[in-house]
Enzyme design. Sequence first.
Site, PDB file in Angstrom:
ATOM      1  N   ASP A  32       0.796  -1.117   0.015  1.00  0.00           N
ATOM      2  CA  ASP A  32       0.059   0.064  -0.009  1.00  0.00           C
ATOM      3  C   ASP A  32       0.858   1.267  -0.007  1.00  0.00           C
ATOM      4  OD1 ASP A  32      -2.337   1.470  -0.018  1.00  0.00           O
ATOM      5  OD2 ASP A  32      -2.704   1.067   2.019  1.00  0.00           O
ATOM      6  N   ASN A  34       1.429   3.518  -2.850  1.00  0.00           N
ATOM      7  CA  ASN A  34       1.898   3.788  -4.380  1.00  0.00           C
ATOM      8  C   ASN A  34       1.609   5.396  -4.523  1.00  0.00           C
ATOM      9  OD1 ASN A  34       3.073   1.386  -4.323  1.00  0.00           O
ATOM     10  ND2 ASN A  34       1.526   0.823  -6.247  1.00  0.00           N
ATOM     11  N   TRP A  37       2.892   7.965  -2.340  1.00  0.00           N
ATOM     12  CA  TRP A  37       4.416   8.075  -2.883  1.00  0.00           C
ATOM     13  C   TRP A  37       4.475   8.984  -3.900  1.00  0.00           C
ATOM     14  CZ3 TRP A  37       7.524   7.329  -6.911  1.00  0.00           C
ATOM     15  CH2 TRP A  37       8.865   7.428  -6.774  1.00  0.00           C
ATOM     16  N   ARG A  45      -0.023   9.036 -10.241  1.00  0.00           N
ATOM     17  CA  ARG A  45      -0.201   7.926  -9.540  1.00  0.00           C
ATOM     18  C   ARG A  45       0.568   6.683 -10.325  1.00  0.00           C
ATOM     19  NH1 ARG A  45      -3.942   7.574  -5.503  1.00  0.00           N
ATOM     20  NH2 ARG A  45      -4.406   5.599  -5.917  1.00  0.00           N
ATOM     21  N   HIS A  49       2.812   3.530  -8.966  1.00  0.00           N
ATOM     22  CA  HIS A  49       2.502   2.141  -9.359  1.00  0.00           C
ATOM     23  C   HIS A  49       3.826   1.442  -9.954  1.00  0.00           C
ATOM     24  CE1 HIS A  49      -1.342   2.479  -8.012  1.00  0.00           C
ATOM     25  NE2 HIS A  49      -1.919   2.987  -9.074  1.00  0.00           N
ATOM     26  N   SER A  77      -7.296  -5.279  -5.896  1.00  0.00           N
ATOM     27  CA  SER A  77      -8.340  -6.088  -5.089  1.00  0.00           C
ATOM     28  C   SER A  77      -9.876  -5.989  -5.892  1.00  0.00           C
ATOM     29  CB  SER A  77      -8.678  -5.362  -3.927  1.00  0.00           C
ATOM     30  OG  SER A  77      -9.282  -4.020  -3.853  1.00  0.00           O
ATOM     31  N   LEU A 143      10.605 -20.782  -4.860  1.00  0.00           N
ATOM     32  CA  LEU A 143       9.882 -19.796  -4.116  1.00  0.00           C
ATOM     33  C   LEU A 143       8.464 -19.803  -4.902  1.00  0.00           C
ATOM     34  CD1 LEU A 143      10.847 -16.579  -2.651  1.00  0.00           C
ATOM     35  CD2 LEU A 143       8.791 -16.705  -3.835  1.00  0.00           C
TER      36      LEU A 143
HETATM   37  C1  FPP Z   1      -1.661   0.345  -3.308  1.00  0.00           C
HETATM   38  O1  FPP Z   1      -1.447   1.610  -3.641  1.00  0.00           O
HETATM   39  C2  FPP Z   1      -1.363  -0.685  -4.579  1.00  0.00           C
HETATM   40  C3  FPP Z   1      -2.112  -1.102  -5.274  1.00  0.00           C
HETATM   41  C4  FPP Z   1      -3.415  -0.824  -5.718  1.00  0.00           C
HETATM   42  C5  FPP Z   1      -1.471  -1.880  -6.520  1.00  0.00           C
HETATM   43  C6  FPP Z   1      -0.157  -2.599  -6.236  1.00  0.00           C
HETATM   44  C7  FPP Z   1       0.234  -2.630  -7.519  1.00  0.00           C
HETATM   45  C8  FPP Z   1       1.899  -2.762  -7.592  1.00  0.00           C
HETATM   46  C9  FPP Z   1       2.907  -2.641  -6.550  1.00  0.00           C
HETATM   47  C10 FPP Z   1       2.413  -2.561  -9.152  1.00  0.00           C
HETATM   48  C11 FPP Z   1       3.132  -3.849  -9.724  1.00  0.00           C
HETATM   49  C12 FPP Z   1       2.363  -5.027  -9.275  1.00  0.00           C
HETATM   50  C13 FPP Z   1       1.790  -6.053 -10.120  1.00  0.00           C
HETATM   51  C14 FPP Z   1       1.663  -7.408  -9.671  1.00  0.00           C
HETATM   52  C15 FPP Z   1       2.047  -5.830 -11.645  1.00  0.00           C
HETATM   53  P1  FPP Z   1      -2.499   2.769  -3.461  1.00  0.00           P
HETATM   54  O2  FPP Z   1      -2.635   3.197  -5.007  1.00  0.00           O
HETATM   55  O3  FPP Z   1      -3.649   2.052  -2.766  1.00  0.00           O
HETATM   56  O4  FPP Z   1      -1.850   4.059  -2.711  1.00  0.00           O
HETATM   57  P2  FPP Z   1      -2.501   5.163  -1.795  1.00  0.00           P
HETATM   58  O5  FPP Z   1      -3.378   4.408  -0.728  1.00  0.00           O
HETATM   59  O6  FPP Z   1      -1.243   5.923  -1.444  1.00  0.00           O
HETATM   60  O7  FPP Z   1      -3.489   5.764  -2.795  1.00  0.00           O
END
Ligand code: FPP
Length: 253
Positions: A32, A34, A37, A45, A49, A77, A143
């Site tokens: 969580d 991205n 950040w 955004r 990611h 999700s 793994l």
């Molecule tokens: C949460 O950050 C992250 C996600 C919803 C997606 C996770 C995806 C990746 C790490 C990209 C790579 C993964 C794969 C499998 C290709 P958020 O966007 O909810 O962040 P925020 O809460 O700060 O808005």
Amino acid sequence: MSQPVSTAVKVGKTSEAADGGAIPRHVAIIMDGNGRWAKARGLPRTVGHREGAEALRRVLRASAEFGVDYLTVFGFSSENWKRPPEEVTDLMGLLRLYLRQEIAEIDEKGVRLRVIGNRDRLSSDIIQLIEEAERRTAGNSRLNLTVALSYGGRAEIVSAAQQLAKAAQAGSLDPEDIDEGAFQRHLFTSDMPDPDLVIRTSGEKRISNFLLWQSAYAEYVFMDKLWPDFSGEDLKIAITEFGGRKRRYGAAG
Ligand code: FPP
């Protein structure tokens, strides 16, 4: 390693680190932060990611190094479909890229890749890439990397209930035989041990519908780092904290 386990609490067979601390056999991560950040840097955004995908590469390498057998990450999700269409498209694009570019290295390193979740809403080319990746890495055992995509823990449990109800209706299952083991065998994770350690980054302290059944006895470690900043060293910190916990599975201490 991939024998179905019929007991309801599938206790992870933890191993020992060089410093004597326990290494969790199965680590699950809610990646969580991205978006925050990227926002903190005035960037879209999307960039968050992309950096998140880099963090996943680092953590995969560190997990193999530390001797973790199963790494399960929450990639997308079932609720994430409600995000703006551009962001969904972007995340799917990243996934496509990940599956195309990383699969050779993943395979070479002996990693078995699997995807859990509801594939109905995924585009056909992504489903094909997932199936190819799963087939290509099916024989690997160093793994196990499992990516939860379009995944929701409640939906997974409901689906298991439906399958059991149908079997009972068809007469192939006595309702008396529906126990925790039977339920567990109808989950996406039927041939994996339960997570020993669940990590969530970004300071949020929620489960957010992730591996609800499987994490009944997991240890949780919540960390303030935003996911794109997460490193192998951070994984080590979480594992060290896990090593200091006393797990009792409901028994007296
Ligand atoms: C949460 O950050 C992250 C996600 C919803 C997606 C996770 C995806 C990746 C790490 C990209 C790579 C993964 C794969 C499998 C290709 P958020 O966007 O909810 O962040 P925020 O809460 O700060 O808005």
